[in-house]
Design a protein around this motif. Structure first.
Motif, PDB file in Angstrom:
ATOM      1  N   ASP A 153      -7.580  -6.516   8.324  1.00 29.85           N
ATOM      2  CA  ASP A 153      -8.318  -5.618   7.725  1.00 29.85           C
ATOM      3  C   ASP A 153      -7.742  -5.159   6.240  1.00 29.85           C
ATOM      4  O   ASP A 153      -8.480  -4.979   5.269  1.00 29.85           O
ATOM      5  CB  ASP A 153      -8.547  -4.347   8.621  1.00 29.85           C
ATOM      6  CG  ASP A 153      -9.384  -4.575   9.874  1.00 29.85           C
ATOM      7  OD1 ASP A 153     -10.275  -5.425   9.429  1.00 29.85           O
ATOM      8  OD2 ASP A 153      -9.059  -3.962  10.871  1.00 29.85           O
ATOM      9  N   VAL A 175     -12.000  -6.704  -1.334  1.00 31.87           N
ATOM     10  CA  VAL A 175     -13.013  -5.748  -1.752  1.00 31.87           C
ATOM     11  C   VAL A 175     -12.440  -5.187  -3.033  1.00 31.87           C
ATOM     12  O   VAL A 175     -13.064  -5.017  -3.862  1.00 31.87           O
ATOM     13  CB  VAL A 175     -13.064  -4.734  -0.589  1.00 31.87           C
ATOM     14  CG1 VAL A 175     -14.088  -3.437  -1.052  1.00 31.87           C
ATOM     15  CG2 VAL A 175     -13.659  -5.125   0.707  1.00 31.87           C
ATOM     16  N   ASP A 176     -11.265  -4.959  -3.162  1.00 34.30           N
ATOM     17  CA  ASP A 176     -10.571  -4.290  -4.438  1.00 34.30           C
ATOM     18  C   ASP A 176     -10.167  -5.291  -5.498  1.00 34.30           C
ATOM     19  O   ASP A 176      -9.994  -5.000  -6.551  1.00 34.30           O
ATOM     20  CB  ASP A 176      -9.336  -3.554  -4.057  1.00 34.30           C
ATOM     21  CG  ASP A 176      -9.277  -2.501  -3.202  1.00 34.30           C
ATOM     22  OD1 ASP A 176     -10.487  -2.071  -2.885  1.00 34.30           O
ATOM     23  OD2 ASP A 176      -8.317  -2.126  -2.461  1.00 34.30           O
ATOM     24  N   TYR A 190       0.677  -1.172  -0.076  1.00 34.08           N
ATOM     25  CA  TYR A 190      -0.087  -0.066   0.053  1.00 34.08           C
ATOM     26  C   TYR A 190       0.844   1.202  -0.072  1.00 34.08           C
ATOM     27  O   TYR A 190       0.225   2.232  -0.585  1.00 34.08           O
ATOM     28  CB  TYR A 190      -1.050   0.145   1.205  1.00 34.08           C
ATOM     29  CG  TYR A 190      -2.110  -1.035   0.997  1.00 34.08           C
ATOM     30  CD1 TYR A 190      -3.253  -0.240   0.438  1.00 34.08           C
ATOM     31  CD2 TYR A 190      -2.065  -2.060   1.827  1.00 34.08           C
ATOM     32  CE1 TYR A 190      -4.323  -1.473   0.453  1.00 34.08           C
ATOM     33  CE2 TYR A 190      -3.131  -3.054   1.965  1.00 34.08           C
ATOM     34  CZ  TYR A 190      -4.368  -2.794   1.039  1.00 34.08           C
ATOM     35  OH  TYR A 190      -5.493  -3.661   0.971  1.00 34.08           O
ATOM     36  N   ARG A 238     -17.288  -0.778   8.929  1.00 33.75           N
ATOM     37  CA  ARG A 238     -16.150  -0.169   8.275  1.00 33.75           C
ATOM     38  C   ARG A 238     -14.853  -0.182   9.409  1.00 33.75           C
ATOM     39  O   ARG A 238     -15.390   0.196  10.586  1.00 33.75           O
ATOM     40  CB  ARG A 238     -16.442   1.223   7.881  1.00 33.75           C
ATOM     41  CG  ARG A 238     -17.119   1.029   6.400  1.00 33.75           C
ATOM     42  CD  ARG A 238     -17.390   2.541   5.796  1.00 33.75           C
ATOM     43  NE  ARG A 238     -16.102   2.798   5.178  1.00 33.75           N
ATOM     44  CZ  ARG A 238     -15.893   2.590   4.121  1.00 33.75           C
ATOM     45  NH1 ARG A 238     -16.558   1.341   3.186  1.00 33.75           N
ATOM     46  NH2 ARG A 238     -14.652   3.006   3.305  1.00 33.75           N
ATOM     47  N   ILE A 254     -11.265   1.098   5.886  1.00 34.40           N
ATOM     48  CA  ILE A 254     -11.297  -0.348   5.431  1.00 34.40           C
ATOM     49  C   ILE A 254     -12.877  -0.554   5.449  1.00 34.40           C
ATOM     50  O   ILE A 254     -13.446  -0.459   6.221  1.00 34.40           O
ATOM     51  CB  ILE A 254     -10.682  -1.289   6.328  1.00 34.40           C
ATOM     52  CG1 ILE A 254      -9.141  -0.717   6.508  1.00 34.40           C
ATOM     53  CG2 ILE A 254     -10.781  -2.802   5.685  1.00 34.40           C
ATOM     54  CD1 ILE A 254      -8.196  -1.015   5.637  1.00 34.40           C
ATOM     55  N   TYR A 266      -8.035  -7.644   3.864  1.00 33.28           N
ATOM     56  CA  TYR A 266      -9.381  -7.883   3.248  1.00 33.28           C
ATOM     57  C   TYR A 266      -9.734  -6.825   2.103  1.00 33.28           C
ATOM     58  O   TYR A 266     -10.719  -7.249   1.736  1.00 33.28           O
ATOM     59  CB  TYR A 266     -10.452  -7.704   4.426  1.00 33.28           C
ATOM     60  CG  TYR A 266     -12.060  -7.865   4.146  1.00 33.28           C
ATOM     61  CD1 TYR A 266     -12.274  -9.149   3.577  1.00 33.28           C
ATOM     62  CD2 TYR A 266     -12.708  -6.819   4.153  1.00 33.28           C
ATOM     63  CE1 TYR A 266     -13.511  -9.200   3.081  1.00 33.28           C
ATOM     64  CE2 TYR A 266     -14.045  -6.910   3.367  1.00 33.28           C
ATOM     65  CZ  TYR A 266     -14.388  -8.343   3.145  1.00 33.28           C
ATOM     66  OH  TYR A 266     -15.893  -8.362   2.529  1.00 33.28           O
ATOM     67  N   GLN A 267      -9.263  -5.673   2.664  1.00 29.99           N
ATOM     68  CA  GLN A 267      -9.538  -4.593   1.501  1.00 29.99           C
ATOM     69  C   GLN A 267      -8.845  -5.232   0.133  1.00 29.99           C
ATOM     70  O   GLN A 267      -9.366  -4.560  -0.939  1.00 29.99           O
ATOM     71  CB  GLN A 267      -8.706  -3.192   2.098  1.00 29.99           C
ATOM     72  CG  GLN A 267      -8.929  -2.086   0.888  1.00 29.99           C
ATOM     73  CD  GLN A 267     -10.207  -1.811   1.148  1.00 29.99           C
ATOM     74  OE1 GLN A 267     -10.974  -1.388   2.182  1.00 29.99           O
ATOM     75  NE2 GLN A 267     -10.685  -1.213  -0.004  1.00 29.99           N
TER      76      GLN A 267
END
Ligand code: DUC
Ligand code: ZN
Ligand code: ZN
Length: 469
Positions: free
Chosen positions: A355, A362-363, A274, A408, A430, A358-359
Protein backbone atom coordinates in the motif's frame (compact mmCIF):
# COMPACT_ATOMS: atom_id res chain seq x y z
CA UNK A 1 -7.20 -30.47 -11.07
CA UNK A 2 -9.19 -27.46 -9.87
CA UNK A 3 -8.35 -23.94 -10.89
CA UNK A 4 -9.13 -20.25 -10.83
CA UNK A 5 -9.82 -17.94 -13.76
CA UNK A 6 -9.04 -14.32 -12.90
CA UNK A 7 -11.03 -12.30 -15.44
CA UNK A 8 -11.25 -8.70 -16.55
CA UNK A 9 -8.27 -7.27 -14.68
CA UNK A 10 -5.16 -5.32 -15.64
CA UNK A 11 -2.10 -7.52 -15.16
CA UNK A 12 0.91 -5.48 -14.06
CA UNK A 13 4.46 -6.76 -14.36
CA UNK A 14 7.86 -5.22 -15.05
CA UNK A 15 6.75 -4.78 -18.68
CA UNK A 16 3.89 -2.49 -17.55
CA UNK A 17 0.11 -2.95 -17.48
CA UNK A 18 -1.73 -5.23 -19.94
CA UNK A 19 -5.36 -6.38 -20.13
CA UNK A 20 -5.34 -10.14 -19.65
CA UNK A 21 -7.14 -13.02 -17.95
CA UNK A 22 -5.07 -15.38 -15.82
CA UNK A 23 -5.70 -19.12 -15.48
CA UNK A 24 -4.41 -20.83 -12.36
CA UNK A 25 -4.28 -24.63 -12.23
CA UNK A 26 -3.33 -26.18 -8.91
CA UNK A 27 -0.45 -24.18 -7.42
CA UNK A 28 0.80 -22.70 -10.70
CA UNK A 29 -0.11 -20.06 -13.23
CA UNK A 30 -1.12 -22.02 -16.31
CA UNK A 31 -1.78 -19.36 -18.96
CA UNK A 32 -2.53 -15.73 -19.74
CA UNK A 33 -5.25 -14.97 -22.27
CA UNK A 34 -6.44 -11.98 -24.24
CA UNK A 35 -9.50 -10.71 -22.33
CA UNK A 36 -12.36 -13.16 -22.82
CA UNK A 37 -10.28 -15.68 -24.82
CA UNK A 38 -9.83 -18.09 -21.91
CA UNK A 39 -11.77 -21.31 -21.31
CA UNK A 40 -15.51 -20.90 -20.83
CA UNK A 41 -16.08 -24.23 -19.16
CA UNK A 42 -14.04 -26.32 -16.77
CA UNK A 43 -13.45 -27.16 -13.16
CA UNK A 44 -12.50 -23.67 -12.06
CA UNK A 45 -13.82 -20.78 -10.04
CA UNK A 46 -14.06 -17.37 -11.72
CA UNK A 47 -12.69 -14.30 -9.89
CA UNK A 48 -13.92 -11.00 -11.28
CA UNK A 49 -10.96 -8.58 -11.38
CA UNK A 50 -12.73 -5.81 -13.29
CA UNK A 51 -11.26 -2.44 -12.32
CA UNK A 52 -8.42 -4.09 -10.37
CA UNK A 53 -4.71 -4.53 -10.87
CA UNK A 54 -3.54 -8.14 -10.94
CA UNK A 55 0.01 -8.15 -9.59
CA UNK A 56 2.49 -10.81 -8.48
CA UNK A 57 2.37 -11.58 -4.76
CA UNK A 58 4.86 -9.24 -3.14
CA UNK A 59 8.25 -10.46 -1.87
CA UNK A 60 9.58 -8.84 1.31
CA UNK A 61 13.32 -9.57 1.26
CA UNK A 62 14.05 -8.24 4.76
CA UNK A 63 12.07 -9.29 7.85
CA UNK A 64 12.94 -10.22 11.42
CA UNK A 65 10.16 -12.29 12.99
CA UNK A 66 10.87 -13.29 16.62
CA UNK A 67 14.35 -11.78 16.34
CA UNK A 68 16.23 -11.72 19.67
CA UNK A 69 17.51 -8.14 19.95
CA UNK A 70 18.38 -5.61 22.64
CA UNK A 71 17.42 -7.88 25.54
CA UNK A 72 14.01 -8.76 24.13
CA UNK A 73 12.67 -10.23 20.90
CA UNK A 74 10.66 -8.91 17.96
CA UNK A 75 6.98 -9.12 18.87
CA UNK A 76 5.68 -10.84 15.72
CA UNK A 77 6.04 -14.59 15.66
CA UNK A 78 6.28 -16.36 12.30
CA UNK A 79 2.57 -17.11 12.76
CA UNK A 80 1.37 -13.54 13.46
CA UNK A 81 3.89 -11.85 11.18
CA UNK A 82 3.28 -13.96 8.08
CA UNK A 83 -0.51 -13.68 8.53
CA UNK A 84 -0.16 -9.89 8.71
CA UNK A 85 2.09 -9.99 5.64
CA UNK A 86 -0.61 -11.92 3.76
CA UNK A 87 -3.22 -9.30 4.67
CA UNK A 88 -0.92 -6.73 3.08
CA UNK A 89 -0.36 -8.59 -0.20
CA UNK A 90 3.05 -10.09 0.62
CA UNK A 91 3.18 -13.80 -0.24
CA UNK A 92 6.89 -14.49 0.38
CA UNK A 93 9.26 -13.23 3.05
CA UNK A 94 13.00 -13.70 3.35
CA UNK A 95 13.82 -13.65 7.07
CA UNK A 96 17.25 -13.72 8.72
CA UNK A 97 18.54 -16.82 10.47
CA UNK A 98 21.26 -15.85 12.95
CA UNK A 99 24.68 -17.17 13.85
CA UNK A 100 26.16 -15.37 16.86
CA UNK A 101 29.88 -15.13 17.57
CA UNK A 102 31.17 -18.54 18.67
CA UNK A 103 28.12 -20.45 17.43
CA UNK A 104 28.02 -22.97 14.60
CA UNK A 105 26.36 -21.50 11.50
CA UNK A 106 24.40 -24.67 10.75
CA UNK A 107 23.03 -24.69 14.33
CA UNK A 108 21.70 -21.16 13.81
CA UNK A 109 20.05 -22.24 10.59
CA UNK A 110 18.52 -25.31 12.24
CA UNK A 111 17.11 -23.09 15.00
CA UNK A 112 15.33 -20.91 12.42
CA UNK A 113 13.95 -23.97 10.63
CA UNK A 114 12.59 -25.15 14.00
CA UNK A 115 10.96 -21.75 14.67
CA UNK A 116 9.24 -21.66 11.28
CA UNK A 117 8.23 -25.29 10.69
CA UNK A 118 4.41 -25.44 10.49
CA UNK A 119 4.05 -21.81 11.59
CA UNK A 120 4.01 -19.71 8.42
CA UNK A 121 0.97 -18.60 6.43
CA UNK A 122 3.02 -17.68 3.34
CA UNK A 123 6.18 -19.03 1.74
CA UNK A 124 9.49 -18.10 3.31
CA UNK A 125 13.22 -18.28 2.76
CA UNK A 126 16.25 -17.31 4.83
CA UNK A 127 19.32 -15.15 4.58
CA UNK A 128 22.02 -15.95 7.16
CA UNK A 129 23.41 -13.34 9.56
CA UNK A 130 27.07 -14.06 10.27
CA UNK A 131 27.87 -12.72 13.72
CA UNK A 132 31.31 -14.30 13.66
CA UNK A 133 33.48 -14.67 10.59
CA UNK A 134 36.16 -17.34 11.10
CA UNK A 135 37.45 -20.44 9.30
CA UNK A 136 34.42 -22.50 10.30
CA UNK A 137 31.79 -19.98 9.30
CA UNK A 138 33.55 -19.35 5.99
CA UNK A 139 33.42 -23.07 5.25
CA UNK A 140 29.76 -23.10 6.29
CA UNK A 141 28.99 -20.42 3.70
CA UNK A 142 29.93 -22.88 0.95
CA UNK A 143 27.72 -25.58 2.42
CA UNK A 144 24.72 -23.28 2.80
CA UNK A 145 25.01 -22.09 -0.81
CA UNK A 146 25.58 -25.59 -2.22
CA UNK A 147 23.07 -27.59 -0.17
CA UNK A 148 20.69 -25.46 1.91
CA UNK A 149 19.24 -22.90 -0.51
CA UNK A 150 20.77 -20.02 1.47
CA UNK A 151 22.62 -17.75 -0.94
CA UNK A 152 22.99 -14.45 0.91
CA UNK A 153 24.81 -13.49 4.11
CA UNK A 154 24.32 -10.36 6.19
CA UNK A 155 27.26 -8.70 7.90
CA UNK A 156 27.20 -5.75 10.29
CA UNK A 157 29.58 -2.78 10.36
CA UNK A 158 27.54 -1.64 13.40
CA UNK A 159 26.65 -3.11 16.82
CA UNK A 160 30.17 -3.85 18.21
CA UNK A 161 30.03 -6.77 20.64
CA UNK A 162 26.77 -8.06 19.16
CA UNK A 163 26.87 -8.69 15.39
CA UNK A 164 29.83 -6.49 14.37
CA UNK A 165 32.47 -7.70 11.90
CA UNK A 166 35.73 -5.81 11.43
CA UNK A 167 37.09 -4.94 7.99
CA UNK A 168 39.34 -8.01 7.83
CA UNK A 169 36.44 -10.32 8.61
CA UNK A 170 34.26 -8.54 6.08
CA UNK A 171 36.93 -8.91 3.41
CA UNK A 172 37.30 -12.64 4.08
CA UNK A 173 33.53 -13.20 3.83
CA UNK A 174 33.42 -11.15 0.63
CA UNK A 175 36.22 -13.21 -0.92
CA UNK A 176 34.29 -16.37 -0.07
CA UNK A 177 31.11 -14.92 -1.60
CA UNK A 178 33.02 -13.99 -4.74
CA UNK A 179 34.04 -17.65 -5.05
CA UNK A 180 30.68 -19.29 -4.34
CA UNK A 181 28.36 -16.70 -5.93
CA UNK A 182 26.58 -15.61 -2.74
CA UNK A 183 25.41 -12.06 -2.10
CA UNK A 184 26.88 -10.10 0.82
CA UNK A 185 24.22 -7.94 2.49
CA UNK A 186 25.67 -5.10 4.51
CA UNK A 187 24.38 -3.15 7.48
CA UNK A 188 26.47 -0.10 6.60
CA UNK A 189 26.93 2.18 9.62
CA UNK A 190 30.23 2.85 11.39
CA UNK A 191 29.40 1.18 14.72
CA UNK A 192 32.55 2.04 16.74
CA UNK A 193 32.20 5.75 15.87
CA UNK A 194 28.46 5.68 16.67
CA UNK A 195 29.21 4.15 20.08
CA UNK A 196 31.50 7.11 20.90
CA UNK A 197 28.77 9.60 19.96
CA UNK A 198 26.17 7.67 21.98
CA UNK A 199 28.38 7.67 25.10
CA UNK A 200 29.09 11.41 24.75
CA UNK A 201 25.38 12.21 24.28
CA UNK A 202 24.37 10.22 27.36
CA UNK A 203 27.11 11.95 29.41
CA UNK A 204 25.56 15.30 28.40
CA UNK A 205 22.17 14.06 29.62
CA UNK A 206 20.76 13.75 26.09
CA UNK A 207 18.58 10.71 26.67
CA UNK A 208 15.45 11.25 24.51
CA UNK A 209 14.70 9.06 21.47
CA UNK A 210 15.69 11.79 19.00
CA UNK A 211 19.33 11.37 20.08
CA UNK A 212 19.22 7.88 18.58
CA UNK A 213 19.09 9.64 15.20
CA UNK A 214 21.48 12.44 16.06
CA UNK A 215 24.18 9.99 17.17
CA UNK A 216 23.90 8.02 13.91
CA UNK A 217 24.65 10.83 11.43
CA UNK A 218 24.44 10.52 7.66
CA UNK A 219 28.25 10.74 7.42
CA UNK A 220 28.64 7.46 9.32
CA UNK A 221 26.22 5.68 6.98
CA UNK A 222 27.89 7.18 3.90
CA UNK A 223 31.38 6.33 5.15
CA UNK A 224 30.45 2.71 5.89
CA UNK A 225 28.65 2.36 2.57
CA UNK A 226 31.71 3.67 0.75
CA UNK A 227 34.03 1.39 2.75
CA UNK A 228 31.86 -1.66 2.00
CA UNK A 229 31.94 -0.82 -1.70
CA UNK A 230 35.75 -0.45 -1.66
CA UNK A 231 36.16 -3.70 0.29
CA UNK A 232 33.97 -5.50 -2.25
CA UNK A 233 36.19 -4.17 -5.02
CA UNK A 234 39.24 -5.64 -3.26
CA UNK A 235 37.32 -8.93 -3.16
CA UNK A 236 37.24 -8.95 -6.99
CA UNK A 237 33.83 -7.25 -7.15
CA UNK A 238 31.96 -9.58 -4.84
CA UNK A 239 28.18 -8.97 -5.15
CA UNK A 240 27.16 -6.43 -2.50
CA UNK A 241 23.68 -5.39 -1.39
CA UNK A 242 23.34 -2.46 1.03
CA UNK A 243 20.34 -2.96 3.32
CA UNK A 244 17.99 -0.26 4.70
CA UNK A 245 19.71 2.64 2.95
CA UNK A 246 18.32 5.87 4.41
CA UNK A 247 20.52 8.81 3.45
CA UNK A 248 21.34 10.85 0.33
CA UNK A 249 25.11 10.62 0.70
CA UNK A 250 24.99 6.83 1.10
CA UNK A 251 22.87 6.68 -2.05
CA UNK A 252 25.50 8.77 -3.87
CA UNK A 253 28.10 6.08 -3.09
CA UNK A 254 25.87 3.32 -4.46
CA UNK A 255 24.97 5.34 -7.56
CA UNK A 256 28.64 6.06 -8.32
CA UNK A 257 29.54 2.36 -8.01
CA UNK A 258 26.63 1.34 -10.23
CA UNK A 259 27.65 3.94 -12.83
CA UNK A 260 30.99 2.12 -12.96
CA UNK A 261 29.16 -1.14 -13.65
CA UNK A 262 29.90 -2.60 -10.23
CA UNK A 263 28.02 -5.49 -8.62
CA UNK A 264 26.50 -3.11 -6.06
CA UNK A 265 22.81 -2.96 -5.18
CA UNK A 266 20.71 -1.35 -2.46
CA UNK A 267 17.29 -1.39 -0.86
CA UNK A 268 15.41 1.24 1.05
CA UNK A 269 12.36 0.86 3.29
CA UNK A 270 8.99 2.68 3.51
CA UNK A 271 9.97 4.44 6.75
CA UNK A 272 12.78 6.32 4.98
CA UNK A 273 10.48 7.34 2.13
CA UNK A 274 7.81 8.86 4.39
CA UNK A 275 8.90 9.44 8.01
CA UNK A 276 11.41 11.92 9.47
CA UNK A 277 13.76 12.63 12.35
CA UNK A 278 11.80 15.70 13.43
CA UNK A 279 8.18 14.58 12.99
CA UNK A 280 8.41 11.01 14.29
CA UNK A 281 11.69 10.35 16.16
CA UNK A 282 11.46 13.84 17.66
CA UNK A 283 7.85 13.43 18.85
CA UNK A 284 7.01 14.69 22.34
CA UNK A 285 8.36 12.96 25.42
CA UNK A 286 9.21 9.31 24.92
CA UNK A 287 6.76 8.90 21.99
CA UNK A 288 9.63 9.02 19.46
CA UNK A 289 10.74 5.56 20.65
CA UNK A 290 8.11 4.12 18.31
CA UNK A 291 10.35 5.12 15.40
CA UNK A 292 13.77 4.08 16.74
CA UNK A 293 15.31 1.91 14.05
CA UNK A 294 18.76 1.59 12.46
CA UNK A 295 19.64 3.11 10.12
CA UNK A 296 17.64 6.01 11.64
CA UNK A 297 15.00 8.31 10.16
CA UNK A 298 16.61 11.35 8.51
CA UNK A 299 15.94 15.10 8.67
CA UNK A 300 13.01 16.53 6.74
CA UNK A 301 15.10 19.67 6.14
CA UNK A 302 17.50 17.72 3.91
CA UNK A 303 16.87 15.98 0.58
CA UNK A 304 16.79 12.33 1.69
CA UNK A 305 13.21 11.41 0.92
CA UNK A 306 13.16 13.06 -2.51
CA UNK A 307 16.51 11.46 -3.36
CA UNK A 308 15.33 7.99 -2.31
CA UNK A 309 12.22 8.22 -4.51
CA UNK A 310 14.47 9.36 -7.36
CA UNK A 311 16.81 6.44 -6.66
CA UNK A 312 13.90 4.03 -6.94
CA UNK A 313 12.96 5.48 -10.32
CA UNK A 314 16.52 5.35 -11.64
CA UNK A 315 17.24 1.84 -10.25
CA UNK A 316 20.09 3.08 -8.05
CA UNK A 317 17.76 1.62 -5.42
CA UNK A 318 16.54 -1.74 -6.68
CA UNK A 319 14.26 -3.01 -3.92
CA UNK A 320 11.91 -1.82 -1.20
CA UNK A 321 11.87 -4.14 1.83
CA UNK A 322 10.43 -3.41 5.26
CA UNK A 323 13.19 -4.43 7.72
CA UNK A 324 10.12 -5.50 9.70
CA UNK A 325 11.37 -5.73 13.29
CA UNK A 326 8.40 -4.88 15.52
CA UNK A 327 8.46 -4.17 19.24
CA UNK A 328 5.53 -3.20 21.46
CA UNK A 329 5.65 0.18 23.17
CA UNK A 330 4.79 -1.27 26.56
CA UNK A 331 7.44 -3.55 28.07
CA UNK A 332 9.70 -3.35 24.99
CA UNK A 333 10.28 0.17 23.62
CA UNK A 334 9.87 1.52 27.17
CA UNK A 335 13.04 -0.34 28.22
CA UNK A 336 14.75 2.82 26.93
CA UNK A 337 13.01 5.45 29.06
CA UNK A 338 15.84 7.66 30.31
CA UNK A 339 18.41 6.10 27.91
CA UNK A 340 17.67 6.04 24.17
CA UNK A 341 20.43 3.48 23.57
CA UNK A 342 18.33 0.85 25.39
CA UNK A 343 15.30 1.23 23.09
CA UNK A 344 15.05 -1.92 20.94
CA UNK A 345 15.69 -0.93 17.32
CA UNK A 346 12.95 -1.63 14.83
CA UNK A 347 9.72 -0.65 13.09
CA UNK A 348 6.88 -2.96 12.01
CA UNK A 349 5.58 -2.50 8.44
CA UNK A 350 5.31 -5.96 6.88
CA UNK A 351 1.56 -5.43 6.35
CA UNK A 352 1.82 -2.03 4.70
CA UNK A 353 4.62 -2.05 2.11
CA UNK A 354 2.43 -2.79 -0.94
CA UNK A 355 0.00 0.00 0.00
CA UNK A 356 2.67 2.52 0.99
CA UNK A 357 4.48 2.05 -2.31
CA UNK A 358 1.24 2.21 -4.29
CA UNK A 359 0.78 5.66 -2.75
CA UNK A 360 4.00 6.53 -4.61
CA UNK A 361 2.22 5.63 -7.87
CA UNK A 362 -0.76 7.82 -6.93
CA UNK A 363 1.61 10.68 -6.05
CA UNK A 364 3.36 10.41 -9.44
CA UNK A 365 6.66 9.22 -7.95
CA UNK A 366 6.68 5.68 -9.40
CA UNK A 367 5.20 4.03 -12.48
CA UNK A 368 2.92 1.00 -12.07
CA UNK A 369 5.67 -1.19 -13.53
CA UNK A 370 8.26 0.17 -11.10
CA UNK A 371 5.87 -0.38 -8.16
CA UNK A 372 5.67 -4.06 -9.03
CA UNK A 373 9.38 -4.32 -9.77
CA UNK A 374 10.51 -2.83 -6.46
CA UNK A 375 8.12 -4.83 -4.25
CA UNK A 376 8.01 -8.17 -6.08
CA UNK A 377 9.96 -8.85 -9.26
CA UNK A 378 13.35 -7.42 -8.38
CA UNK A 379 13.55 -8.87 -4.85
CA UNK A 380 12.70 -12.26 -6.38
CA UNK A 381 15.44 -11.86 -9.01
CA UNK A 382 17.93 -10.37 -6.57
CA UNK A 383 17.68 -13.31 -4.19
CA UNK A 384 17.29 -16.30 -6.50
CA UNK A 385 13.53 -16.82 -6.29
CA UNK A 386 12.70 -15.90 -9.89
CA UNK A 387 10.73 -17.03 -11.92
CA UNK A 388 9.07 -19.14 -9.22
CA UNK A 389 8.14 -15.90 -7.46
CA UNK A 390 7.77 -12.26 -8.47
CA UNK A 391 6.05 -12.55 -11.86
CA UNK A 392 2.70 -13.47 -13.38
CA UNK A 393 3.80 -15.91 -16.07
CA UNK A 394 2.99 -19.51 -17.07
CA UNK A 395 4.86 -21.92 -14.82
CA UNK A 396 5.34 -19.49 -11.95
CA UNK A 397 3.79 -20.08 -8.54
CA UNK A 398 0.24 -18.72 -8.46
CA UNK A 399 1.05 -16.01 -5.91
CA UNK A 400 -1.27 -13.23 -7.04
CA UNK A 401 -2.75 -10.07 -5.55
CA UNK A 402 -5.84 -8.28 -6.83
CA UNK A 403 -5.31 -4.63 -5.96
CA UNK A 404 -8.23 -2.18 -5.95
CA UNK A 405 -7.13 1.35 -6.90
CA UNK A 406 -10.61 2.72 -6.23
CA UNK A 407 -10.70 1.64 -2.55
CA UNK A 408 -8.88 3.26 0.36
CA UNK A 409 -6.76 1.94 3.23
CA UNK A 410 -6.57 3.65 6.62
CA UNK A 411 -3.70 2.31 8.69
CA UNK A 412 -3.91 2.03 12.47
CA UNK A 413 -3.46 -0.19 15.48
CA UNK A 414 -7.19 -0.97 15.64
CA UNK A 415 -7.20 -2.59 12.21
CA UNK A 416 -3.70 -3.93 11.60
CA UNK A 417 -2.87 -7.60 12.11
CA UNK A 418 0.74 -7.30 13.32
CA UNK A 419 1.40 -8.17 16.96
CA UNK A 420 2.13 -4.60 18.04
CA UNK A 421 0.36 -2.32 20.51
CA UNK A 422 0.83 0.75 18.28
CA UNK A 423 1.25 1.53 14.60
CA UNK A 424 4.22 3.48 13.25
CA UNK A 425 1.79 4.48 10.47
CA UNK A 426 -1.22 5.51 12.58
CA UNK A 427 -3.66 7.61 10.55
CA UNK A 428 -1.94 7.13 7.18
CA UNK A 429 -4.55 7.08 4.39
CA UNK A 430 -3.71 5.25 1.18
CA UNK A 431 -5.56 5.62 -2.12
CA UNK A 432 -5.73 1.88 -2.92
CA UNK A 433 -6.32 -1.41 -1.14
CA UNK A 434 -5.29 -5.04 -1.24
CA UNK A 435 -8.46 -6.85 -2.27
CA UNK A 436 -7.62 -10.54 -2.78
CA UNK A 437 -4.44 -12.45 -1.94
CA UNK A 438 -3.63 -15.83 -3.46
CA UNK A 439 -0.69 -18.02 -2.45
CA UNK A 440 0.13 -21.01 -4.68
CA UNK A 441 -3.46 -21.07 -5.94
CA UNK A 442 -5.06 -20.83 -2.48
CA UNK A 443 -7.05 -17.71 -1.64
CA UNK A 444 -5.71 -16.38 1.69
CA UNK A 445 -7.52 -13.05 1.85
CA UNK A 446 -10.65 -11.71 0.20
CA UNK A 447 -11.77 -8.26 1.27
CA UNK A 448 -11.28 -8.13 5.02
CA UNK A 449 -11.81 -11.88 5.47
CA UNK A 450 -8.98 -14.29 6.18
CA UNK A 451 -9.13 -17.81 4.71
CA UNK A 452 -5.47 -18.79 5.16
CA UNK A 453 -3.98 -21.28 7.58
CA UNK A 454 -0.86 -21.54 9.66
CA UNK A 455 1.40 -24.11 8.06
CA UNK A 456 0.38 -23.33 4.46
CA UNK A 457 3.69 -21.50 3.99
CA UNK A 458 6.65 -23.58 2.79
CA UNK A 459 10.39 -23.05 3.00
CA UNK A 460 11.76 -22.08 -0.41
CA UNK A 461 15.32 -22.91 -1.37
CA UNK A 462 16.91 -20.08 -3.29
CA UNK A 463 19.35 -20.06 -6.17
CA UNK A 464 22.01 -17.44 -6.87
CA UNK A 465 21.05 -13.86 -7.72
CA UNK A 466 19.91 -13.22 -11.29
CA UNK A 467 21.92 -10.01 -11.26
CA UNK A 468 25.25 -11.63 -10.65
CA UNK A 469 27.98 -10.57 -13.05
N1 DUC B 1 17.98 -2.49 12.41
C1 DUC B 1 16.82 -2.39 13.09
O1 DUC B 1 16.20 -1.32 13.12
N2 DUC B 1 16.37 -3.50 13.74
C2 DUC B 1 17.00 -4.76 13.70
C3 DUC B 1 18.36 -4.76 13.18
C4 DUC B 1 18.74 -3.59 12.39
O2 DUC B 1 19.75 -3.61 11.72
ZN1 ZN C 1 20.57 -3.90 9.66
ZN1 ZN D 1 17.21 -5.80 9.42
Amino acid sequence: MTGLLIKGGTVVGPQGPISADVLVVGEKISALFMPGDGPVEGDFEVLDATGKYVIPGAVDAHTHMEMPFGGTKASDTFDTGTRAAAFGGTTTIIDFAIQRYGEVVQDGLAAWHAKTEGECHIDYAFHMILGGVDDDSLKAMDQLVASEGITSFKLFMAYPGVFYSDDGQILRAMQKARDNGAMIMMHAENGPAIDVLVKQALERGETDPIYHGITRPEALEAEATSRAIWLASVAADCPLYIVHLSASKALEQVAAARDLGRNVFAETCPQYLYLTLEDQLGADGFEGAKWVCSTPLRSKHETHRADLWKGLRSNDLSVVSTDHCPFCFKDQKDMGIGDFSKIPNGIGSVEHRVDLLYQGVVDGKLSLARWVETIATTPARMFGLFPQKGIIAPGSDADIVLYDPAARTRIGVETHHMNMDYSAWEGFEIAGKVDTVISRGTVLVSGDTYHGTKGHGRFVRRGLSDYLI
